[in-house]
Design a protein around this motif. Structure first.
Motif, PDB file in Angstrom:
ATOM      1  N   ARG A 266       0.868  -1.169   0.000  1.00 35.29           N
ATOM      2  CA  ARG A 266       0.000   0.000   0.000  1.00 35.29           C
ATOM      3  C   ARG A 266       0.906   1.220   0.000  1.00 35.29           C
TER       4      ARG A 266
ATOM      5  N   GLN B  24       1.704   3.890   1.441  1.00 34.40           N
ATOM      6  CA  GLN B  24       1.710   4.796   2.594  1.00 34.40           C
ATOM      7  C   GLN B  24       3.102   5.361   2.826  1.00 34.40           C
TER       8      GLN B  24
ATOM      9  N   CYS C  18      -3.907   8.716   3.030  1.00 36.72           N
ATOM     10  CA  CYS C  18      -3.636   7.270   3.156  1.00 36.72           C
ATOM     11  C   CYS C  18      -4.074   6.736   4.499  1.00 36.72           C
TER      12      CYS C  18
ATOM     13  N   PHE D 294      -6.186  -0.414  -1.694  1.00 35.50           N
ATOM     14  CA  PHE D 294      -5.607   0.924  -1.570  1.00 35.50           C
ATOM     15  C   PHE D 294      -5.755   1.724  -2.865  1.00 35.50           C
TER      16      PHE D 294
END
Lengths: 442, 148
Positions: free
Chosen positions: A178, A180, A336, B55
């Motif tokens: 992801r 982030q 995020c 995501f």
């Protein structure tokens, strides 16, 4: 017309073709650079005072000098090109990839030589499918022509996440996670992709490098608005103008010249109301500030930034509360969720702006809005929270009377006639709209 | 998928390209078996693959129509009438943003900025961008898409 740098030659040739690009001196600088010591290449970029075109304006040569030597860290070095252009208002990297893909590739190969890297990753946003295909063809042609040498260039497509344009989010995403952002230090220069030394630069920055070497750093440094804002930028002009699009110009041109001389002015006889000089995350300027030159220092003096050089022009039909709401909705959608001030703060901004727009807010909630901005600014691992707080706070400060009018009249003073009326935010469609059961805090 | 992994020093980096490939093979979205396939190829758990996919906006966790129509409704397109373009698509297709037509042919989405701000309104149809789209052109576009 001023001299083109990044798009040079593309006005009358199809530079997506390798032969055409070579006909305008393409890949000559790569050959020259490879014959030079990496330090000499970096020295040239420092002399040019080339700075990052992604928004942070960091000196490119200095960034390269932060990369430790192989003796210091015995790991592979990587070049990552940030082609995840996602800031609303920005569409310049797309045009670079469409029109001068080989100049970008040449820049990649020179940068790889400068930091002793064998691996280049170009992280291109998933939405840029046509640009990905163009770049892939150009890369195949360059590889076939033997131009890559020992260097490997991988095109990596993103999949729709604004935050992956933030350098550490990009690295996480490229590692298959992801996207982030990471806490820093360590910085990417010493511990970036796969915990190895990594140089990350924007498409436009990298695509400028071959021309810097061609002209020589000293000559390049005379262009634009030296000493800090040297060279050209691709100004992305959008919003209420007759001719939107990208205009490559020396830094230092004024906003007035961009709007009225290049973009054909404001259509339909409307009045200019405001201009965002660098993309949706940048503080706004009012109509009486458009004689400011588009260069770093002059915009800093007006408490805003050149950012990614995205000039968004707004006419008198736009409600500033609605603008703030839509900007806050965007950043809320793209947060995020890692840092609390950004994750929660962007939701608060949306709630407060919704209440103001609906005419249900009090004057103290205007102050609360500014207070929330303050509690986000500078308190997160990456700049996304700031990207929401800075513009929203600037709209309140610059257009306070309009915000107050919403409170005093108990409704939007535009009465449904704003150009942004009813603008739909994608957050709505996921059922994630963040209205708390208890309503907005008073 | 294993071939994709060979492009990277670490095979986990191939998770986005592998998910995209899986999505193409599963009619445009990622059902549970897609995560098993990607996980098996890259030696990751299906749950990890799903957490990554969730995501990213372009990876779909719900079924989508055969054609994907996406209208940018960020500020630059919004200043120039994106809401009317979106409304025209709603009228033509008979669905709200985020919905799929009953025949499974079209999914309509409003999306954040897709990078064509100087040429509003930008509409992506199956990831191909159409620039300068006006509300008055929408009926023609939908008719063209219906013809296949």
């Amino acid at each position: 017309m001023a001299e083109l740098i990044v798009l040079a030659g593309a006005q009358d040739r199809d530079l997506t073709q390798l032969a055409e690009y070579r006909a305008v001196g393409g890949y000559v600088q790569l050959e020259r650079a490879r014959a030079l010591a990496p330090t000499s290449v970096i020295e040239e970029l420092n002399t040019a005072n080339l700075r990052g075109r992604g928004g942070a304006f960091f000196p490119t040569g200095k960034k390269m000098q932060f990369i430790p030597s192989r003796e210091q860290i015995d790991k592979p070095h990587y070049v990552c090109v940030n082609a995840d252009e996602s800031e609303p208002g920005t569409f310049k990297d797309r045009e670079i990839m469409q029109r001068v893909p080989h100049r970008l590739l040449e820049g990649c190969l020179i940068a790889a030589h400068a930091i002793d890297a064998q691996h280049v990753f170009i992280y291109i946003r998933g939405e840029y499918l046509a640009e990905f295909e163009l770049l892939k063809t150009a890369l195949d042609d360059a590889r076939e022509a033997g131009l890559l040498g020992e260097t490997v260039i991988v095109l990596h497509r993103g999949a729709g996440a604004y935050i992956c344009g933030e350098e550490s989010g990009l690295l996480e995403s490229l590692e298959g996670k992801r996207g982030q952002p990471r806490s820093r230090p360590p910085f990417p220069a010493s511990s970036g992709l796969y915990a190895s030394p990594t140089l990350i630069n924007n498409v436009e920055t990298i695509a400028t490098i071959p021309k810097v070497l061609e002209l020589g750093g000293a000559e390049y440094a005379r262009l634009g608005a030296p000493p800090d804002s040297t060279g050209t930028r691709l100004f992305c002009v959008s919003g209420n103008v007759v001719k939107g699009g990208n205009y490559e110009l020396p830094m230092g041109i004024t906003i007035r010249e961009v709007i009225y001389d290049l973009a054909g002015g404001i259509p339909e006889g409307r009045e200019l109301k405001a201009v965002i000089p660098g993309g949706s995350s940048m503080p706004i300027l009012s109509a009486d500030q458009i004689d400011v030159p588009l260069e770093h220092d002059a915009l800093r003096a007006l408490d805003t930034f050149l950012g990614a050089a995205a000039v968004i022009v707004i006419d008198d039909r736009a409600c500033m509360v609605q603008l703030g709401l839509r900007v806050a909705q965007f950043y809320m959608h793209e947060s995020c969720g890692k840092c609390t001030p950004c994750r929660e703060g962007t939701r608060w901004l949306v709630q407060l702006l919704e209440a103001i727009e609906a005419g249900q807010a009090t004057h103290s909630q205007l102050e609360l809005l500014l207070d929330v901005c303050d509690r986000i600014l500078g308190k997160c691992l990456c700049p996304l929270g700031d990207a929401a707080a800075m513009p929203v706070a600037s709209y309140v400060v610059k257009f306070r009377e309009e915000f107050r009018a919403h409170v005093d009249q108990g409704r939007c003073p535009f009465g449904g006639a704003s150009s942004l009326e009813g603008l739909f935010a994608p957050v709505d469609q996921h059922g994630q709209h963040p209205v708390l059961a208890e309503g907005v805090p008073a | 998928m294993r071939a994709l992994a060979a492009s990277y020093p670490d095979s986990r980096s191939a998770v986005l390209p592998a998910l995209r490939l899986a999505q193409e093979r599963h009619q445009g979205w990622l059902p549970p078996e897609a995560f098993r396939e990607v996980g098996e190829a890259l030696e990751l758990t299906p749950a990890y693959c799903k957490s990554v996919a969730s995501f990213y906006d372009m990876l779909h966790l719900q079924p989508v129509g055969r054609r994907l129509v996406e209208v940018c409704t960020n500020i630059c397109c919004g200043l120039r009438g994106a809401q009317e373009v979106l409304r025209a698509f709603e009228d033509e297709l008979g669905v709200a943003p985020g919905e799929t037509t009953d025949d499974g042919e079209f999914t309509l989405r409003a999306v954040e900025c897709i990078g064509g701000c100087g040429w509003p309104t930008v509409v992506a149809i199956d990831d191909r961008h159409r620039l300068n789209v006006g509300a008055d052109e929408v009926a023609g576009i939908v008719a063209e898409l219906r013809r296949g």
